[in-house]
Design an enzyme around this catalytic site. Structure first.
Site, PDB file in Angstrom:
ATOM      1  N   SER A  13       0.867  -1.187   0.000  1.00 30.83           N
ATOM      2  CA  SER A  13       0.000   0.000   0.000  1.00 30.83           C
ATOM      3  C   SER A  13       0.894   1.223   0.000  1.00 30.83           C
ATOM      4  O   SER A  13       2.061   1.147   0.414  1.00 30.83           O
ATOM      5  CB  SER A  13      -0.860  -0.001   1.265  1.00 30.83           C
ATOM      6  OG  SER A  13      -1.472   1.253   1.445  1.00 30.83           O
ATOM      7  N   TYR A  38      -2.080  -1.288  10.195  1.00 34.38           N
ATOM      8  CA  TYR A  38      -2.095  -1.493   8.739  1.00 34.38           C
ATOM      9  C   TYR A  38      -0.780  -0.986   8.133  1.00 34.38           C
ATOM     10  O   TYR A  38      -0.156  -1.676   7.322  1.00 34.38           O
ATOM     11  CB  TYR A  38      -3.289  -0.746   8.160  1.00 34.38           C
ATOM     12  CG  TYR A  38      -3.483  -0.873   6.666  1.00 34.38           C
ATOM     13  CD1 TYR A  38      -3.998  -2.039   6.109  1.00 34.38           C
ATOM     14  CD2 TYR A  38      -3.194   0.188   5.807  1.00 34.38           C
ATOM     15  CE1 TYR A  38      -4.205  -2.145   4.736  1.00 34.38           C
ATOM     16  CE2 TYR A  38      -3.398   0.090   4.442  1.00 34.38           C
ATOM     17  CZ  TYR A  38      -3.904  -1.083   3.906  1.00 34.38           C
ATOM     18  OH  TYR A  38      -4.106  -1.195   2.547  1.00 34.38           O
TER      19      TYR A  38
HETATM   20  N1  LIG Z   1      -8.451   0.080  -2.227  1.00 37.06           N
HETATM   21  C1  LIG Z   1      -7.431   0.810  -1.840  1.00 37.06           C
HETATM   22  O1  LIG Z   1      -7.501   2.049  -1.831  1.00 37.06           O
HETATM   23  C2  LIG Z   1      -6.122   0.144  -1.437  1.00 37.06           C
HETATM   24  C3  LIG Z   1      -5.023   0.975  -1.229  1.00 37.06           C
HETATM   25  C4  LIG Z   1      -3.819   0.390  -0.852  1.00 37.06           C
HETATM   26  C5  LIG Z   1      -3.712  -0.984  -0.732  1.00 37.06           C
HETATM   27  N2  LIG Z   1      -4.807  -1.762  -0.937  1.00 37.06           N
HETATM   28  C6  LIG Z   1      -4.641  -3.217  -0.774  1.00 37.06           C
HETATM   29  O2  LIG Z   1      -5.199  -3.885  -1.882  1.00 37.06           O
HETATM   30  C7  LIG Z   1      -5.621  -5.192  -1.476  1.00 37.06           C
HETATM   31  C8  LIG Z   1      -7.046  -5.429  -1.940  1.00 37.06           C
HETATM   32  O3  LIG Z   1      -7.876  -4.511  -1.263  1.00 37.06           O
HETATM   33  P1  LIG Z   1      -9.257  -3.958  -1.866  1.00 37.06           P
HETATM   34  O4  LIG Z   1      -9.195  -2.493  -1.836  1.00 37.06           O
HETATM   35  O5  LIG Z   1      -9.573  -4.668  -3.103  1.00 37.06           O
HETATM   36  O6  LIG Z   1     -10.234  -4.368  -0.643  1.00 37.06           O
HETATM   37  P2  LIG Z   1     -11.562  -5.241  -0.581  1.00 37.06           P
HETATM   38  O7  LIG Z   1     -12.455  -4.912  -1.696  1.00 37.06           O
HETATM   39  O8  LIG Z   1     -12.020  -5.064   0.823  1.00 37.06           O
HETATM   40  O9  LIG Z   1     -11.020  -6.732  -0.788  1.00 37.06           O
HETATM   41  C9  LIG Z   1     -10.269  -7.381   0.195  1.00 37.06           C
HETATM   42  C10 LIG Z   1     -10.156  -8.831  -0.189  1.00 37.06           C
HETATM   43  O10 LIG Z   1      -9.367  -9.500   0.813  1.00 37.06           O
HETATM   44  C11 LIG Z   1     -10.072 -10.671   1.197  1.00 37.06           C
HETATM   45  N3  LIG Z   1      -9.809 -11.012   2.594  1.00 37.06           N
HETATM   46  C12 LIG Z   1      -9.879 -10.209   3.672  1.00 37.06           C
HETATM   47  N4  LIG Z   1      -9.670 -10.915   4.781  1.00 37.06           N
HETATM   48  C13 LIG Z   1      -9.473 -12.201   4.399  1.00 37.06           C
HETATM   49  C14 LIG Z   1      -9.260 -13.405   5.098  1.00 37.06           C
HETATM   50  N5  LIG Z   1      -9.192 -13.454   6.436  1.00 37.06           N
HETATM   51  N6  LIG Z   1      -9.117 -14.540   4.389  1.00 37.06           N
HETATM   52  C15 LIG Z   1      -9.206 -14.532   3.036  1.00 37.06           C
HETATM   53  N7  LIG Z   1      -9.413 -13.424   2.313  1.00 37.06           N
HETATM   54  C16 LIG Z   1      -9.557 -12.262   3.001  1.00 37.06           C
HETATM   55  C17 LIG Z   1     -11.538 -10.322   1.015  1.00 37.06           C
HETATM   56  O11 LIG Z   1     -12.288 -11.519   0.815  1.00 37.06           O
HETATM   57  P3  LIG Z   1     -13.353 -12.126   1.857  1.00 37.06           P
HETATM   58  O12 LIG Z   1     -13.885 -11.004   2.689  1.00 37.06           O
HETATM   59  O13 LIG Z   1     -14.369 -12.768   0.972  1.00 37.06           O
HETATM   60  O14 LIG Z   1     -12.557 -13.106   2.647  1.00 37.06           O
HETATM   61  C18 LIG Z   1     -11.507  -9.514  -0.267  1.00 37.06           C
HETATM   62  O15 LIG Z   1     -11.556 -10.367  -1.377  1.00 37.06           O
HETATM   63  C19 LIG Z   1      -5.446  -5.239   0.039  1.00 37.06           C
HETATM   64  O16 LIG Z   1      -4.239  -5.881   0.378  1.00 37.06           O
HETATM   65  C20 LIG Z   1      -5.374  -3.775   0.423  1.00 37.06           C
HETATM   66  O17 LIG Z   1      -4.687  -3.561   1.636  1.00 37.06           O
HETATM   67  C21 LIG Z   1      -6.018  -1.231  -1.287  1.00 37.06           C
END
Ligand SMILES: NC(=O)c1ccc[n+]([C@@H]2O[C@H](COP(=O)([O-])OP(=O)(O)OC[C@H]3O[C@@H](n4cnc5c(N)ncnc54)[C@H](OP(=O)(O)O)[C@@H]3O)[C@@H](O)[C@H]2O)c1
Length: 262
Positions: free
Chosen positions: A134, A147
Site C-alpha cells: 500500500s 495497517y
Molecule cells: N483500495 C485501496 O484504496 C487500497 C489501497 C492500498 C492498498 N490496498 C490493498 O489492496 C488489497 C485489496 O484490497 P481492496 O481495496 O480490493 O479491498 P476489498 O475490496 O475489501 O477486498 C479485500 C479482499 O481480501 C479478502 N480477505 C480479507 N480478509 C481475508 C481473510 N481473512 N481470508 C481470506 N481473504 C480475506 C476479502 O475476501 P473475503 O472477505 O471474501 O474473505 C476480499 O476479497 C489489500 O491488500 C489492500 O490492503 C487497497
C-alpha cells in the site's frame, strides 16, 4: 496456460486481477472467505477459474489449499498476495485480537504463501510473486498504525526477495496502491473526516491497477505505484512524512468522543 493464484479474489482489486488474467488466457485459483461472491465469479468466468474458500487469517488454513490447487490447475506460475484487511481507528481503540488478525492476513500469510510456492518456482527457474502492499507502506499513515506496520513489512520483504532472486527466473513485483475505488477504500472514507486534502486525493480504479500489475509481471518490472501521482512518495520520503503528519485526518478515539459528549 499460466496458473495464477489471486488471494482476496472476492472483491475490489482481487476481483479485477482475476478478470484481467482470465481475459489474458490464464487459469486462476481464487481464494477468499465469501463463497457466494467467488461462486458468482465462477458462474460468470467458467472453467478458467477455481474457487478456494479459506480464511487467510487462520494459520491452519493459510497454505493448506495449495496442494489441491496444484493438483487441479498445475504448478503455480504467479502468486498474487492481494488479500488484505485495514483498520482505520485511533490506536487506543484497536483490540489485540483484531490487530493480530490483520497481521496474519496482511503480513504473515503472504510470507507463508511465498515460502510454500517458492521452492517449486525455483526448481522450474520460472514464476512470479506479486505482493500488494500500500502507499501506507511507503508513507505510514496516521490513524492506520497496524495497517501501516503490516504494509511496510510486506513491502520490505517483497523488495528484499526481489533482490535475493534477481539472478533467478523468479520475478517479484511489489504493488503500492494509493486510493483505489473498492469497498475497502469506501469504508476508510466513511471513517476519516472528509477534509479538503482527503477530497483532493487522486483515486484509481481496480481495473486499471489490474492491467498495470499484469503488465509489470509480463515486463518483469520491480514495482507498481498507482495512481502514478503517488510515485513521488518513494523518491521524497522526508517531505512525504511531513505532508502525511500535517494533512492526514485522524479518527477521534472512543475516549475523546466520550469526553466531548460529557
Ligand atoms: N483500495 C485501496 O484504496 C487500497 C489501497 C492500498 C492498498 N490496498 C490493498 O489492496 C488489497 C485489496 O484490497 P481492496 O481495496 O480490493 O479491498 P476489498 O475490496 O475489501 O477486498 C479485500 C479482499 O481480501 C479478502 N480477505 C480479507 N480478509 C481475508 C481473510 N481473512 N481470508 C481470506 N481473504 C480475506 C476479502 O475476501 P473475503 O472477505 O471474501 O474473505 C476480499 O476479497 C489489500 O491488500 C489492500 O490492503 C487497497
Amino acid at each position: 496456460m499460466a496458473h495464477v493464484v489471486v488471494t482476496g479474489a472476492s472483491s475490489g482489486i482481487g476481483e479485477a486481477l482475476v478478470r484481467e488474467w482470465v481475459a489474458a488466457g490464464a487459469r486462476v485459483t481464487m481464494v477468499a472467505r465469501r463463497q457466494a461472491l467467488l461462486d458468482a465469479l465462477k458462474a460468470e468466468l467458467g472453467d478458467a477459474v477455481r474457487v478456494v474458500v479459506a480464511d487467510l487469517g487462520d494459520p491452519a488454513q493459510a497454505t493448506s489449499w495449495i496442494d489441491g490447487a496444484v493438483a487441479e490447475l498445475g504448478p503455480i506460475d504467479v502468486l498474487v498476495n492481494n488479500a488484505g484487511v485495514q483498520i482505520v481507528a485511533a490506536t487506543t481503540d484497536v483490540d489485540v485480537a483484531a490487530m493480530r488478525s490483520l497481521m496474519e492476513v496482511d503480513l504473515l500469510t503472504p510470507l507463508a504463501l511465498i515460502g510454500a510456492v517458492l521452492p517449486s518456482m525455483l526448481a522450474r527457474n520460472a514464476g512470479a510473486i506479486v505482493n500488494v502492499s500500500s502507499l501506507a507502506g511507503l508513507a505510514p499513515t496516521p490513524g492506520m498504525t497496524h495497517y501501516s506496520a503490516a504494509k511496510a513489512g510486506i513491502a520490505a520483504a517483497s523488495e528484499c526477495l526481489r533482490g535475493e532472486l534477481r539472478r533467478t527466473g523468479v520475478h517479484v513485483v511489489t504493488v503500492y496502491p494509493g486510493p483505489v475505488d473498492t469497498p475497502m477504500a469506501r469504508a476508510a472514507y466513511a471513517i476519516v473526516p472528509p477534509t479538503f486534502a482527503v477530497r483532493m486525493l487522486p483515486e484509481g480504479t481496480p481495473a486499471q491497477l489490474a492491467k498495470r500489475v499484469r503488465a509489470a509481471v509480463e515486463r518483469r518490472r520491480a514495482r507498481v505505484i498507482y495512481p502514478r501521482a503517488y510515485a513521488v512518495a518513494r523518491h521524497t520520503p522526508a517531505v512525504t512524512r511531513m505532508m502525511m503528519d500535517a494533512f492526514t485526518p485522524v479518527p477521534a478515539s472512543a475516549a475523546a468522543r466520550e469526553g466531548k459528549g460529557s
